[in-house]
Design an enzyme around this catalytic site. Structure first.
Site, PDB file in Angstrom:
ATOM      1  N   TYR A  50      -2.157  -1.096  10.859  1.00  0.00           N
ATOM      2  CA  TYR A  50      -2.376  -1.757   9.556  1.00  0.00           C
ATOM      3  C   TYR A  50      -1.273  -1.355   8.579  1.00  0.00           C
ATOM      4  O   TYR A  50      -0.643  -2.196   7.928  1.00  0.00           O
ATOM      5  CB  TYR A  50      -3.760  -1.376   8.985  1.00  0.00           C
ATOM      6  CG  TYR A  50      -3.836  -1.543   7.496  1.00  0.00           C
ATOM      7  CD1 TYR A  50      -4.003  -2.800   6.930  1.00  0.00           C
ATOM      8  CD2 TYR A  50      -3.692  -0.448   6.631  1.00  0.00           C
ATOM      9  CE1 TYR A  50      -4.018  -2.965   5.548  1.00  0.00           C
ATOM     10  CE2 TYR A  50      -3.710  -0.604   5.262  1.00  0.00           C
ATOM     11  CZ  TYR A  50      -3.875  -1.860   4.730  1.00  0.00           C
ATOM     12  OH  TYR A  50      -3.877  -2.016   3.380  1.00  0.00           O
ATOM     13  N   LYS A  86       2.016  -3.532   6.598  1.00  0.00           N
ATOM     14  CA  LYS A  86       2.369  -3.591   5.171  1.00  0.00           C
ATOM     15  C   LYS A  86       3.867  -3.331   4.999  1.00  0.00           C
ATOM     16  O   LYS A  86       4.555  -4.017   4.259  1.00  0.00           O
ATOM     17  CB  LYS A  86       1.548  -2.575   4.369  1.00  0.00           C
ATOM     18  CG  LYS A  86       0.092  -2.962   4.220  1.00  0.00           C
ATOM     19  CD  LYS A  86      -0.059  -4.199   3.345  1.00  0.00           C
ATOM     20  CE  LYS A  86      -1.446  -4.760   3.346  1.00  0.00           C
ATOM     21  NZ  LYS A  86      -1.563  -6.093   2.747  1.00  0.00           N
ATOM     22  N   SER A 141       0.829  -1.196   0.000  1.00  0.00           N
ATOM     23  CA  SER A 141       0.000   0.000   0.000  1.00  0.00           C
ATOM     24  C   SER A 141       0.865   1.248   0.000  1.00  0.00           C
ATOM     25  O   SER A 141       1.971   1.260   0.565  1.00  0.00           O
ATOM     26  CB  SER A 141      -0.860  -0.021   1.270  1.00  0.00           C
ATOM     27  OG  SER A 141      -1.433   1.237   1.499  1.00  0.00           O
TER      28      SER A 141
HETATM   29  N1  UFG Z   1     -13.242  10.475   3.421  1.00  0.00           N
HETATM   30  C1  UFG Z   1     -14.310  11.309   3.709  1.00  0.00           C
HETATM   31  N2  UFG Z   1     -15.440  10.725   4.219  1.00  0.00           N
HETATM   32  C2  UFG Z   1     -15.556   9.391   4.433  1.00  0.00           C
HETATM   33  C3  UFG Z   1     -14.453   8.545   4.126  1.00  0.00           C
HETATM   34  C4  UFG Z   1     -13.305   9.137   3.624  1.00  0.00           C
HETATM   35  O1  UFG Z   1     -14.236  12.529   3.536  1.00  0.00           O
HETATM   36  O2  UFG Z   1     -16.605   8.930   4.903  1.00  0.00           O
HETATM   37  C5  UFG Z   1     -12.026  11.073   2.825  1.00  0.00           C
HETATM   38  C6  UFG Z   1     -10.758  10.852   3.610  1.00  0.00           C
HETATM   39  O3  UFG Z   1     -10.600  11.855   4.582  1.00  0.00           O
HETATM   40  C7  UFG Z   1      -9.704  10.872   2.497  1.00  0.00           C
HETATM   41  C8  UFG Z   1     -10.440  10.278   1.300  1.00  0.00           C
HETATM   42  O4  UFG Z   1     -11.816  10.436   1.574  1.00  0.00           O
HETATM   43  O5  UFG Z   1      -9.364  12.206   2.190  1.00  0.00           O
HETATM   44  C9  UFG Z   1     -10.142   8.809   1.070  1.00  0.00           C
HETATM   45  O6  UFG Z   1     -10.393   8.087   2.274  1.00  0.00           O
HETATM   46  P1  UFG Z   1     -10.512   6.490   2.274  1.00  0.00           P
HETATM   47  O7  UFG Z   1     -10.902   6.092   3.665  1.00  0.00           O
HETATM   48  O8  UFG Z   1     -11.384   6.028   1.174  1.00  0.00           O
HETATM   49  O9  UFG Z   1      -9.040   6.032   1.919  1.00  0.00           O
HETATM   50  P2  UFG Z   1      -7.655   6.328   2.681  1.00  0.00           P
HETATM   51  O10 UFG Z   1      -6.839   7.137   1.724  1.00  0.00           O
HETATM   52  O11 UFG Z   1      -7.846   6.841   4.034  1.00  0.00           O
HETATM   53  O12 UFG Z   1      -7.110   4.825   2.857  1.00  0.00           O
HETATM   54  C10 UFG Z   1      -6.749   4.066   1.750  1.00  0.00           C
HETATM   55  C11 UFG Z   1      -6.958   2.581   2.014  1.00  0.00           C
HETATM   56  C12 UFG Z   1      -6.018   2.071   3.059  1.00  0.00           C
HETATM   57  C13 UFG Z   1      -4.617   2.486   2.745  1.00  0.00           C
HETATM   58  C14 UFG Z   1      -4.534   3.969   2.506  1.00  0.00           C
HETATM   59  C15 UFG Z   1      -3.177   4.365   2.047  1.00  0.00           C
HETATM   60  O13 UFG Z   1      -8.276   2.334   2.433  1.00  0.00           O
HETATM   61  O14 UFG Z   1      -6.085   0.670   3.063  1.00  0.00           O
HETATM   62  O15 UFG Z   1      -5.427   4.325   1.465  1.00  0.00           O
HETATM   63  O16 UFG Z   1      -3.076   5.758   1.974  1.00  0.00           O
HETATM   64  F1  UFG Z   1      -3.778   2.177   3.783  1.00  0.00           F
END
Ligand code: UFG
Length: 343
Positions: free
Chosen positions: A152, A156, A127
């Site tokens: 998590y 990785k 990741s």
């Molecule tokens: N977000 C919102 N509202 C939500 C969920 C997310 O605004 O309900 C925003 C987050 O703040 C972020 C973006 O949407 O800016 C993406 O969030 P995600 O939760 O979809 O993804 P992340 O980037 O946090 O996490 C993903 C994977 C992980 C991995 C990570 C690596 O889910 O497994 O990328 O950066 F580790």
């Protein structure tokens, strides 16, 4: 060429899409999965799409005896693609030991079983979280690794290091694929992401809100240093990701790898903000998404997107699908779930 591929965690979101692409390319796929976060019915969906049911064994990688017995029974495995792991960022902060135990033990047991079985080719599901908030964007593979924001993410990075050490010490040949943000679903809408309970990730939460299962999507923070103040990520279609796994395992089987341990970033190279995602979804679906701005989510980074040049050049892989396709397929999948629940 020997063509049987073991896919650990193959009943899950990325594993199932990869199994389809492998079968379509003529590989024989055997899935092992403990079904802790997936359903064996996925095998039937894969068969509907490809015309062939993959081999399946319910097995937990933490059980090394079962794993050795599995390899004894299947001495013809040419390579392994290793997805099986716990993957909730949130949950890992509450139960770090559960994550360190499962993800590290599973990987070590797998490496030991592969060594014993003389199976030398491994593709590992990693990741971009291993980069933390990178100092430079776009982020390339030589960017320094940082302590992740979650247990998590640390698993990785640690698994990559374990695999790297083993590749230096033994005959293992390995590729770690660092995914940016996988979204979307197979165009048939027969398989996709199946989050258990309330989704943590943006796109499943968004499609559930559009489908009326959730009241309102929370946008986590609008005070980031980005064009509209919301967080930026490099979203990538899960089918593009699956195709990169096919390229990576083929590279190992054809002995085209340049080092015993290689890493590749898998992203499109373009970042989109949360509000970009909402607007594009509304455009392709014609459905309004109720949303509200809330505080930042703890542990979120501001922005990240990939430099995928190395994967483009070395793997001969390039993301084909744009954001419209990703969100259209995610919506078709959500709607197919709704119609299944109604029937
Ligand atoms: N977000 C919102 N509202 C939500 C969920 C997310 O605004 O309900 C925003 C987050 O703040 C972020 C973006 O949407 O800016 C993406 O969030 P995600 O939760 O979809 O993804 P992340 O980037 O946090 O996490 C993903 C994977 C992980 C991995 C990570 C690596 O889910 O497994 O990328 O950066 F580790």
């Amino acid at each position: 060429m020997a063509n049987k591929i073991l896919v650990t965690g193959g009943a899950g979101y990325i594993g199932s899409h990869t199994s389809i692409v492998l079968q379509e390319a003529g590989f024989e796929v055997h899935i092992i999965d403990n079904l802790s976060n997936s359903d064996a019915a996925v095998m039937d969906r894969i068969a509907e799409i490809t015309g062939k049911i993959p081999g399946f064994t319910q097995l937990d990688l933490c059980n090394s005896e079962d794993l050795h017995a599995f390899f004894d029974k299947h001495p013809d495995i040419a390579g392994v693609i290793h997805f099986a792991a716990h993957k909730s960022v949130n949950e890992s902060s509450t139960y770090p030991l559960k994550y360190y135990h499962n993800n590290l033990t599973g990987t070590i047991n797998l490496l030991q079983a592969m060594q014993r079985a003389n199976c030398h080719n491994l593709v590992f599901s990693s990741s971009c979280t291993v980069y933390g908030q990178p100092d430079q964007l776009p982020v390339s593979e030589d960017a320094p690794l940082k302590k992740a924001f979650s247990p998590y993410g640390n698993t990785k990075r640690m698994c990559e290091e374990i695999i790297h050490d083993q590749a230096e010490a033994d005959s293992l040949q390995a590729v770690a694929l660092r995914y940016f943000n996988p979204i979307g679903a197979h165009h048939s809408a027969r398989i996709g992401e199946l989050p258990v309970g309330i989704p943590n990730n943006l796109v499943p939460y968004l499609t559930q809100t559009a489908a009326g299962k959730r009241d309102s999507l929370k946008v986590f923070g609008q005070d980031y240093d980005t064009h509209d103040g919301t967080g930026i990520r490099d979203y990538i279609h899960v089918v593009d990701l699956a195709e990169a796994h096919l390229k990576a395992i083929s590279r190992l089987l054809e002995q085209k790898n340049k080092e015993a341990f290689e890493v590749f970033n898998l992203g499109t190279g373009t970042g989109y903000s949360v509000l970009d995602i909402i607007k594009t979804f509304e455009k392709v679906s014609g459905v309004r998404v109720t949303h509200e701005i809330t505080d930042r989510r703890a542990g979120d980074i501001e922005k990240v997107w990939a430099d995928p040049a190395k994967a483009n050049r070395e793997l001969g892989w390039k993301a084909r699908f744009g954001l419209d396709d990703m969100l259209r397929s995610a919506w078709a999948w959500e709607q197919s779930l709704a119609s299944r629940n109604d029937s």
